[in-house]
Write an enzyme that holds these catalytic residues in place. Structure first.
Site, PDB file in Angstrom:
ATOM      1  N   THR A  45       0.813  -1.220   0.000  1.00 40.19           N
ATOM      2  CA  THR A  45       0.000   0.000   0.000  1.00 40.19           C
ATOM      3  C   THR A  45       0.843   1.264   0.000  1.00 40.19           C
ATOM      4  OG1 THR A  45      -0.268  -0.319   2.361  1.00 40.19           O
ATOM      5  CG2 THR A  45      -2.116  -0.942   0.988  1.00 40.19           C
ATOM      6  N   ARG A  49       9.484   0.724  -2.113  1.00 41.00           N
ATOM      7  CA  ARG A  49      10.573   1.549  -1.587  1.00 41.00           C
ATOM      8  C   ARG A  49      11.746   0.646  -1.262  1.00 41.00           C
ATOM      9  NH1 ARG A  49       9.213   6.348   2.515  1.00 41.00           N
ATOM     10  NH2 ARG A  49       7.911   6.904   0.742  1.00 41.00           N
ATOM     11  N   SER A 145      10.919   9.915  -0.229  1.00 43.73           N
ATOM     12  CA  SER A 145      10.564  10.813   0.868  1.00 43.73           C
ATOM     13  C   SER A 145      11.782  11.150   1.728  1.00 43.73           C
ATOM     14  CB  SER A 145       9.438  10.187   1.694  1.00 43.73           C
ATOM     15  OG  SER A 145       8.940  11.092   2.642  1.00 43.73           O
ATOM     16  N   HIS A 146      11.745  10.781   3.020  1.00 43.68           N
ATOM     17  CA  HIS A 146      12.831  11.150   3.935  1.00 43.68           C
ATOM     18  C   HIS A 146      13.776   9.983   4.228  1.00 43.68           C
ATOM     19  CE1 HIS A 146       9.289   9.786   6.149  1.00 43.68           C
ATOM     20  NE2 HIS A 146      10.148   9.201   6.957  1.00 43.68           N
ATOM     21  N   ASP A 303      10.387  15.421   0.073  1.00 45.42           N
ATOM     22  CA  ASP A 303       9.331  15.466  -0.952  1.00 45.42           C
ATOM     23  C   ASP A 303       8.188  16.390  -0.537  1.00 45.42           C
ATOM     24  OD1 ASP A 303       8.365  13.655   0.998  1.00 45.42           O
ATOM     25  OD2 ASP A 303       7.125  12.608  -0.479  1.00 45.42           O
ATOM     26  N   ASP A 305       5.924  16.429   1.753  1.00 42.97           N
ATOM     27  CA  ASP A 305       4.587  16.029   2.228  1.00 42.97           C
ATOM     28  C   ASP A 305       4.492  16.087   3.750  1.00 42.97           C
ATOM     29  OD1 ASP A 305       6.094  13.735   2.738  1.00 42.97           O
ATOM     30  OD2 ASP A 305       4.617  12.342   1.899  1.00 42.97           O
ATOM     31  N   THR A 371      -2.751   3.024  11.279  1.00 41.20           N
ATOM     32  CA  THR A 371      -1.606   3.863  10.948  1.00 41.20           C
ATOM     33  C   THR A 371      -1.459   3.985   9.434  1.00 41.20           C
ATOM     34  OG1 THR A 371      -0.561   2.944  12.891  1.00 41.20           O
ATOM     35  CG2 THR A 371       0.846   4.176  11.420  1.00 41.20           C
ATOM     36  N   LYS A 409      -1.217  13.768   2.845  1.00 43.91           N
ATOM     37  CA  LYS A 409      -0.535  14.762   3.679  1.00 43.91           C
ATOM     38  C   LYS A 409       0.152  15.784   2.778  1.00 43.91           C
ATOM     39  CE  LYS A 409       3.176  11.435   4.635  1.00 43.91           C
ATOM     40  NZ  LYS A 409       2.537  10.231   4.094  1.00 43.91           N
TER      41      LYS A 409
END
Length: 567
Positions: A45, A49, A145-146, A303, A305, A371, A409
């Site tokens: 989902t 990555r 992302s991070h 990124d 978000d 979550t 987000k």
């Protein structure tokens, strides 16, 4: 050479990863070869990555092309007019991201699917925005992302504008498996343009996002924006241009950007780990804030978000707010400003329960999800009605969405909203700390903590043990209610049982007398559990903030210590 490796070398379009693999074969590096070919990066989902490199268990051009082929097939099968509705594609500033995005476009257009591809790097929320703005069937963002520099990722949004959830993830994963067994088709991007299958999203598209945010009623609170100084960092990501533009549009003309971190750089040279939550990651923006006597030191992750903020205290030092503190401030602020029927707010089960208390007091509707932001937005869409329109949701890991212009987000709109909230308080002679204290005095001082615990690898799974021998107290506090998300049951201490209407997940939540809470979430991949703790300390009229915090921290330390001993 085994047949899997030989076939990979045949199919891999990238000389760089082919050379890397040939070198591993030449060096007879069996451990590394096994790691790369024993399995495949799982598509779930969150999409894909992983570390960039050769082989099916890494991120590379062939894995991306096979993933795009699987996505395309699933989309053609499951979305009416999916080919003509098309897919938005954008990417971050990591070294391979543009190539991966172009490969995705090339594979999708070869299947006859229309593609809208950004001409340059784009913040994740700017790409997610495109699904509803352009009425597409899906979107793809190439981003890690991070995560550390050696990673990349492939994130998928569906036609409702939110991240994919089951059964979409499993359906796409099945199609990816099929794609690995067939020849892949590509269409050169110039040909795709000629055939009307590729549209380049140029400056007009970025301006459409900007215009949408500038006309978002929730971002229209212009209370003396020029009266506060703000320091900002994009953390070597793709947020700076849009973040600075939106702040300027909102009248914040004293914004100081960290020059060394402003431009996209996927090697992240000034931070050990490009995640604002990590120790030291905010050091440069806090230094910038001190230099300009700024009220706020703000950051987006690479990124853009996520949104992070450190706030100046009375002693001149800066203190990071937790994601729960920011979420609490937003919840109170937005519910106090929005239209009466825009009152649906939510957070995840591991985030602070204070948002629910604020919602009840202000007559709003509150919801909780598992979550992950994919749940927050998909559930919000399902729950909102004319009388209860979606307003705000957050997760404690620095993710916030304000209104429904982006169904994910968005660290850019969160940045603007937080600056406006701060400026409004400043105009009243108040600080962020004053506002938090006022909320705590009304509802109690809520503090949250998280710990991971390593377990004995040969012991029985901890979740099963806890279900088999349910505890009746933790740290001397009676358990008044146990929520078991694996069995979808909520059991009260008097024996009453009710159902939980959320997807099944291996999570146990213990609600303790006095309002404290312990959440136990076993890891699915290794012998450890994640524990989330919440303590609520009542604030008496004569309490100072410092004394209440000391009491709350003592209660938290004891709760963690006793609970961990019990495990």
């Amino acid at each position: 050479m085994n047949s899997d490796i030989a076939r990979w070398l045949e199919r891999d379009p990238d000389p760089k990863t082919r050379n890397e693999l040939e070198q591993l074969i030449k060096d007879n590096n069996q451990a590394e070869l096994t790691d790369r070919f024993d399995g495949r990066l799982a598509f779930g989902t969150a999409g894909l990555r992983g570390v960039v490199g050769a082989g099916p268990n890494r991120m590379n051009r062939l894995v991306i092309q096979e993933t795009a082929a699987g996505l395309g097939q699933y989309l053609l099968r499951s979305v009416p007019e999916g080919a003509s509705k098309g897919v938005v594609i954008g990417y971050d500033g990591r070294p391979d991201s543009q190539q991966f995005a172009h490969d995705t476009a090339s594979v999708l257009t070869a299947q006859g699917i229309k593609v809208y591809l950004t001409v340059k790097v784009a913040p994740t929320p700017v790409v997610a925005f495109g699904v509803k703005h352009l009425h597409t069937a899906a979107a793809v963002v190439v981003t890690a992302s991070h995560n550390p520099p050696q990673y990349n990722g492939f994130k998928v949004y569906w036609e409702n504008g939110a991240q994919i959830i089951p059964p979409q993830d499993a359906g796409i994963a099945d199609e990816i498996d099929k794609a690995t067994k067939h020849e892949l088709s590509y269409l050169p991007l110039e040909e795709a343009v000629d055939k009307g299958l590729l549209v380049w999203l140029d400056e007009d598209y970025y301006q459409a996002y900007r215009q949408t945010m500038n006309t978002n009623p929730l971002l229209m609170n212009h209370t003396n924006p020029q009266s506060i100084n703000i320091a900002y960092t994009a953390m070597h990501g793709v947020g700076a241009e849009m973040a600075e533009t939106l702040l300027a549009d909102a009248g914040f003309d004293h914004v100081f950007s960290v020059a060394a971190q402003r431009e996209p750089d996927g090697t992240f040279p000034t931070v050990k780990f490009p995640n604002p939550e990590e120790t030291g990651a905010m050091d440069l923006v806090i230094a910038e804030a001190k230099k300009h006597d700024a009220v706020l030191a703000c950051a987006n992750d690479p990124d853009a978000d996520r949104f992070a903020v450190a706030v100046r205290r009375e002693d001149g030092e800066y203190q990071m707010l937790t994601g729960d503190q920011v979420g609490t401030l937003f919840g109170y602020y937005l519910l106090s400003h929005a239209h009466a029927n825009q009152n649906l707010v939510g957070n995840t089960i591991v985030s602070s329960s204070l948002l629910g208390k604020i919602a009840t007091t202000l007559g709003a509707r509150y919801y909780q999800t598992l979550t992950g932001f994919k749940w927050l937005t998909n559930v919000a869409m399902a729950q909102q009605t004319e009388e209860h329109q979606f307003l705000f949701a957050y997760e404690e890991a620095l993710g916030y969405t304000i209104g429904s212009k982006v169904w994910d987000k968005d660290g850019l709109s969160a940045l603007v909203a937080f600056a406006q909230l701060t400026a409004e308080l400043h105009a009243k002679g108040l600080t962020i700390w004053d506002q938090l204290e006022a909320i705590y005095r009304e509802h109690g001082l809520y503090i949250n903590a998280q710990r991971s615990i390593a377990l004995d690898p040969i012991a029985a799974p901890i979740g099963d043990t806890l279900r088999h021998q349910p505890p009746t107290e933790i740290a001397g506090l009676l358990i008044v209610c146990t929520e078991d998300y694996k069995q979808s049951l909520r059991t009260f201490s008097d024996g009453t049982v009710e159902g939980i209407e959320l997807p099944v997940s291996d999570v146990l939540i213990y609600h303790l007398q006095g309002g404290a809470r312990v959440i136990v979430r076993p890891s699915g991949t290794e012998p450890k559990i994640k524990c989330y703790y919440e303590v609520v300390e009542p604030m008496l009229h004569e309490d100072t903030m410092i004394h209440a915090q000391q009491r709350a921290q003592e209660a938290m330390d004891m709760l963690i210590e006793k609970h961990q001993q019990s495990l």
